[in-house]
Design a protein around this motif. Structure first.
Motif, PDB file in Angstrom:
ATOM      1  N   PRO A 139       0.786  -1.235  -0.002  1.00 27.55           N
ATOM      2  CA  PRO A 139       0.007   0.007  -0.065  1.00 27.55           C
ATOM      3  C   PRO A 139       0.813   1.212  -0.080  1.00 27.55           C
ATOM      4  O   PRO A 139       2.189   1.298   0.566  1.00 27.55           O
ATOM      5  N   PHE A 140       0.490   2.008  -0.820  1.00 23.25           N
ATOM      6  CA  PHE A 140       1.327   3.644  -0.903  1.00 23.25           C
ATOM      7  C   PHE A 140       0.377   4.701  -0.925  1.00 23.25           C
ATOM      8  O   PHE A 140      -0.771   4.615  -1.180  1.00 23.25           O
ATOM      9  N   LEU A 141       1.006   5.638  -0.534  1.00 24.72           N
ATOM     10  CA  LEU A 141       0.319   7.231  -0.521  1.00 24.72           C
ATOM     11  C   LEU A 141       1.028   7.996  -1.680  1.00 24.72           C
ATOM     12  O   LEU A 141       1.886   8.229  -1.539  1.00 24.72           O
ATOM     13  N   PRO A 142       0.457   8.394  -2.969  1.00 22.58           N
ATOM     14  CA  PRO A 142       1.001   8.936  -4.191  1.00 22.58           C
ATOM     15  C   PRO A 142       0.767  10.448  -4.035  1.00 22.58           C
ATOM     16  O   PRO A 142      -0.309  11.252  -3.229  1.00 22.58           O
ATOM     17  N   TYR A 143       1.669  11.371  -4.366  1.00 20.30           N
ATOM     18  CA  TYR A 143       1.727  12.743  -4.358  1.00 20.30           C
ATOM     19  C   TYR A 143       1.900  13.174  -5.789  1.00 20.30           C
ATOM     20  O   TYR A 143       2.840  14.009  -5.938  1.00 20.30           O
ATOM     21  N   PRO A 144       1.144  13.044  -6.655  1.00 20.03           N
ATOM     22  CA  PRO A 144       1.259  13.376  -8.137  1.00 20.03           C
ATOM     23  C   PRO A 144       0.985  15.009  -8.303  1.00 20.03           C
ATOM     24  O   PRO A 144      -0.049  15.521  -7.905  1.00 20.03           O
ATOM     25  N   THR A 145       1.952  15.721  -8.734  1.00 21.35           N
ATOM     26  CA  THR A 145       1.895  17.157  -9.083  1.00 21.35           C
ATOM     27  C   THR A 145       2.332  17.354 -10.396  1.00 21.35           C
ATOM     28  O   THR A 145       3.403  17.135 -10.972  1.00 21.35           O
ATOM     29  N   PRO A 146       1.249  18.354 -11.149  1.00 22.61           N
ATOM     30  CA  PRO A 146       1.545  18.510 -12.514  1.00 22.61           C
ATOM     31  C   PRO A 146       2.675  19.814 -12.658  1.00 22.61           C
ATOM     32  O   PRO A 146       2.886  20.521 -11.524  1.00 22.61           O
ATOM     33  N   LEU A 147       3.649  19.687 -13.840  1.00 17.72           N
ATOM     34  CA  LEU A 147       4.487  20.577 -13.999  1.00 17.72           C
ATOM     35  C   LEU A 147       4.197  21.574 -15.000  1.00 17.72           C
ATOM     36  O   LEU A 147       3.720  21.136 -16.223  1.00 17.72           O
ATOM     37  N   HIS A 148       4.318  22.751 -15.058  1.00 12.43           N
ATOM     38  CA  HIS A 148       4.124  23.897 -16.054  1.00 12.43           C
ATOM     39  C   HIS A 148       5.418  24.591 -16.384  1.00 12.43           C
ATOM     40  O   HIS A 148       6.175  25.054 -15.519  1.00 12.43           O
ATOM     41  N   ASP A 149       5.348  25.154 -17.617  1.00  8.84           N
ATOM     42  CA  ASP A 149       6.772  25.914 -17.910  1.00  8.84           C
ATOM     43  C   ASP A 149       6.079  27.452 -17.597  1.00  8.84           C
ATOM     44  O   ASP A 149       5.144  27.738 -16.928  1.00  8.84           O
ATOM     45  N   GLU A 150       7.106  28.350 -17.925  1.00  4.03           N
ATOM     46  CA  GLU A 150       6.774  29.901 -17.669  1.00  4.03           C
ATOM     47  C   GLU A 150       5.508  30.354 -18.272  1.00  4.03           C
ATOM     48  O   GLU A 150       5.256  31.199 -17.563  1.00  4.03           O
ATOM     49  N   ALA A 151       5.048  29.695 -19.455  1.00  3.64           N
ATOM     50  CA  ALA A 151       3.775  30.340 -20.062  1.00  3.64           C
ATOM     51  C   ALA A 151       2.701  29.683 -19.267  1.00  3.64           C
ATOM     52  O   ALA A 151       1.276  29.791 -19.887  1.00  3.64           O
ATOM     53  N   GLY A 152       2.921  28.618 -18.495  1.00 11.96           N
ATOM     54  CA  GLY A 152       1.634  27.993 -17.785  1.00 11.96           C
ATOM     55  C   GLY A 152       1.327  26.796 -18.493  1.00 11.96           C
ATOM     56  O   GLY A 152       0.293  26.147 -18.311  1.00 11.96           O
ATOM     57  N   THR A 153       1.997  26.364 -19.573  1.00 11.87           N
ATOM     58  CA  THR A 153       1.584  25.327 -20.313  1.00 11.87           C
ATOM     59  C   THR A 153       1.830  23.585 -19.669  1.00 11.87           C
ATOM     60  O   THR A 153       3.037  23.851 -18.937  1.00 11.87           O
ATOM     61  N   LEU A 154       0.972  22.891 -19.532  1.00 12.62           N
ATOM     62  CA  LEU A 154       1.524  21.575 -18.942  1.00 12.62           C
ATOM     63  C   LEU A 154       2.540  20.876 -19.679  1.00 12.62           C
ATOM     64  O   LEU A 154       2.389  20.630 -20.849  1.00 12.62           O
ATOM     65  N   VAL A 155       3.794  20.426 -18.876  1.00  8.87           N
ATOM     66  CA  VAL A 155       4.636  19.924 -19.364  1.00  8.87           C
ATOM     67  C   VAL A 155       5.085  18.467 -18.953  1.00  8.87           C
ATOM     68  O   VAL A 155       5.828  17.738 -19.321  1.00  8.87           O
ATOM     69  N   GLY A 156       4.572  18.114 -17.834  1.00  6.83           N
ATOM     70  CA  GLY A 156       4.744  16.780 -17.418  1.00  6.83           C
ATOM     71  C   GLY A 156       4.290  16.780 -15.993  1.00  6.83           C
ATOM     72  O   GLY A 156       3.355  17.687 -15.428  1.00  6.83           O
ATOM     73  N   ALA A 157       4.792  15.890 -15.150  1.00  2.79           N
ATOM     74  CA  ALA A 157       4.299  15.669 -13.848  1.00  2.79           C
ATOM     75  C   ALA A 157       5.531  15.006 -13.238  1.00  2.79           C
ATOM     76  O   ALA A 157       6.080  14.286 -13.591  1.00  2.79           O
ATOM     77  N   VAL A 158       5.460  15.301 -11.600  1.00  2.00           N
ATOM     78  CA  VAL A 158       6.477  14.512 -10.709  1.00  2.00           C
ATOM     79  C   VAL A 158       5.541  13.514  -9.637  1.00  2.00           C
ATOM     80  O   VAL A 158       4.446  14.115  -9.285  1.00  2.00           O
ATOM     81  N   ASN A 159       5.715  12.509  -9.512  1.00  3.85           N
ATOM     82  CA  ASN A 159       4.971  11.722  -8.283  1.00  3.85           C
ATOM     83  C   ASN A 159       6.073  11.256  -7.279  1.00  3.85           C
ATOM     84  O   ASN A 159       7.052  10.673  -7.590  1.00  3.85           O
ATOM     85  N   MET A 160       5.572  11.363  -6.074  1.00  7.70           N
ATOM     86  CA  MET A 160       6.388  10.734  -5.019  1.00  7.70           C
ATOM     87  C   MET A 160       5.438   9.684  -4.192  1.00  7.70           C
ATOM     88  O   MET A 160       4.386   9.917  -4.004  1.00  7.70           O
ATOM     89  N   LEU A 161       5.768   8.397  -4.174  1.00 10.58           N
ATOM     90  CA  LEU A 161       4.926   7.457  -3.536  1.00 10.58           C
ATOM     91  C   LEU A 161       5.589   6.922  -2.244  1.00 10.58           C
ATOM     92  O   LEU A 161       6.767   6.692  -2.306  1.00 10.58           O
ATOM     93  N   ILE A 162       4.800   7.299  -1.142  1.00 12.81           N
ATOM     94  CA  ILE A 162       5.010   6.770  -0.027  1.00 12.81           C
ATOM     95  C   ILE A 162       4.616   5.415   0.520  1.00 12.81           C
ATOM     96  O   ILE A 162       3.504   5.149   0.429  1.00 12.81           O
ATOM     97  N   ASP A 163       5.468   4.575   0.802  1.00 10.02           N
ATOM     98  CA  ASP A 163       5.186   3.320   1.402  1.00 10.02           C
ATOM     99  C   ASP A 163       4.221   3.424   2.746  1.00 10.02           C
ATOM    100  O   ASP A 163       5.153   3.745   3.755  1.00 10.02           O
ATOM    101  N   ILE A 164       3.297   2.820   2.804  1.00  6.75           N
ATOM    102  CA  ILE A 164       2.495   3.018   4.250  1.00  6.75           C
ATOM    103  C   ILE A 164       2.239   1.522   4.541  1.00  6.75           C
ATOM    104  O   ILE A 164       1.329   1.381   5.514  1.00  6.75           O
ATOM    105  N   SER A 165       3.105   0.559   4.369  1.00  2.96           N
ATOM    106  CA  SER A 165       2.855  -0.810   4.866  1.00  2.96           C
ATOM    107  C   SER A 165       2.891  -0.785   6.444  1.00  2.96           C
ATOM    108  O   SER A 165       1.847  -1.507   6.991  1.00  2.96           O
ATOM    109  N   GLU A 166       3.787   0.042   7.022  1.00  6.64           N
ATOM    110  CA  GLU A 166       3.813  -0.116   8.576  1.00  6.64           C
ATOM    111  C   GLU A 166       2.571   0.563   9.084  1.00  6.64           C
ATOM    112  O   GLU A 166       2.197   0.119  10.242  1.00  6.64           O
TER     113      GLU A 166
END
Length: 375
Positions: A139-166
């Motif tokens: 089981p995990f907790l995701p933190y997906p976050t869109p990335l935009h350039d200087e003009a505000g255009t969507l260029v990608g995303a970054v995600n951090m996945l936190i293992d919540i097994s414990e």
């Protein structure tokens, strides 16, 4: 494959790490240091340093382009997924299979990262489960976050996945303890109800009912106190005996002798055994060997290893007390010894009214074998 904008990634990670709280101060300081140097460092140096930073993170991290294709993932992400997916072709997530928190299959195109890119917004507060190729689920907790350039255009995303097994194991353990608490409270109330009903039926007066009822409930309370003092929810058989008998052997005459190994009993066994010892002690103090100065009581016990399992064998033997005769009616104490012990803990009970004193033999099965305490 598009090259990630590392300035945007650094800014995004400052936000995500602040929300997730998954890294220590040293790692966070490296983010700031790299950010301070980014204007002076060549792009290739910044990329290498940023990859080194992400590899140092204890959390799984990966990035995608605007179409959801993976552009980077760190070693922690590969370990979480149980595989190393191809960059530029794998979409949305590098996991083999995904499930919702309730265990229903979760298509990759509907996973939190896909939602973040399709809806162009960070996704927070959701949980998911990744299944590795070897079948292990995490089981995990995701933190997906869109990335935009200087003009505000969507260029990608970054995600951090936190293992919540414990955390999940702790929650399951807490739920188990709550269920066990409800079960024990229910059983205790049922025992008190049975004690009250049986005492009322055998008492000849209100005063006798009050004395017997209070004594029996107090014994039940003392047994529970012994159990709650032990984090393992067990108590020693010898402690149950001393809990009831020490009050009758305070003159130094040593007329009460206890002999046997150190045996620990679980709560399921300790409560009915404690009640039985209370009944025997009360009877001995009122009518048996402990009711006269010269009376003696010997309680001996041992462990018997048999083909069908282990048993605690103990004998209650009263001597030099008043003459013993079989009672003309069966009181609550006798019914408790024969019925409660038999029905609740499957014990074999033998009660003998001998001329020299009362003798009670009990054979108590021990689930899973004896719990022998060290001396």
């Amino acid at each position: 494959m598009d090259t990630p904008n590392f300035s945007l990634l650094e800014a995004a990670f400052e936000k995500v790490l602040g929300e997730g709280g998954a890294v220590d101060g040293n790692t966070r300081s490296r983010v700031v240091q790299d950010g301070a140097e980014r204007d002076a460092a060549p792009d290739i140096l910044r990329e290498r340093r940023f990859h080194q930073l992400l590899e140092a993170l204890p959390a799984a991290v990966y990035t995608t382009d605007a179409a959801g294709r993976l552009t980077y993932y760190n070693h922690a992400a590969a370990e979480l997924w149980g595989q190393r997916p191809d960059l530029g072709t794998t979409a949305w997530c590098g996991s083999w299979k995904l499930y919702g928190p309730d265990g229903t299959p979760l298509p990759h195109e509907a996973c939190p990262m896909a939602r973040a890119l399709k809806e162009n917004r960070p996704i927070r507060g959701v949980e998911a489960i990744v299944e590795r190729p070897d079948g292990v689920r995490v089981p995990f907790l995701p933190y997906p976050t869109p990335l935009h350039d200087e003009a505000g255009t969507l260029v990608g995303a970054v995600n951090m996945l936190i293992d919540i097994s414990e955390r999940k194991r702790a929650e399951e353990h807490q739920a188990l303890l709550i269920r066990e608490l409800h079960h024990r409270v229910k059983n205790t109330l049922a025992t008190v109800q049975a004690i009250m009903g049986s005492t009322a039926r055998t008492a000849s007066s209100i005063a006798e009912f009050e004395e017997k009822f209070i004594g029996r409930v107090a014994s039940l309370s003392r047994t529970h106190s012994l159990l709650t003092e032990d984090v393992r929810q067990t108590t020693r058989f010898g402690d149950l005996l001393r809990n009831e008998l020490d009050a009758f052997d305070d003159d130094g005459s040593q007329r009460i002798r206890l002999k046997g190994p150190l045996v620990e009993l679980s709560s399921d066994l300790a409560v009915p055994i404690g009640m039985a010892i209370h009944e025997l002690s009360t009877n001995a103090a009122k009518h048996g060997a402990l009711s006269v100065p010269g009376g003696r009581l010997d309680v001996t016990w041992s462990i018997s290893i048999e083909a069908d399992g282990s048993k605690l064998l103990f004998q209650w033997l009263e001597q030099d007390g008043p003459p013993v005769e079989a009672p003309t009616r069966r009181g609550f104490g006798t019914r408790l010894l024969e019925r409660v012990l038999t029905s609740q803990v499957s014990a074999e009970v033998g009660i003998l009214f001998e001329g020299t004193g009362l003798r009670v033999n009990v054979a108590l099965p021990l689930p899973g074998g004896p719990a022998l305490a060290s001396a």
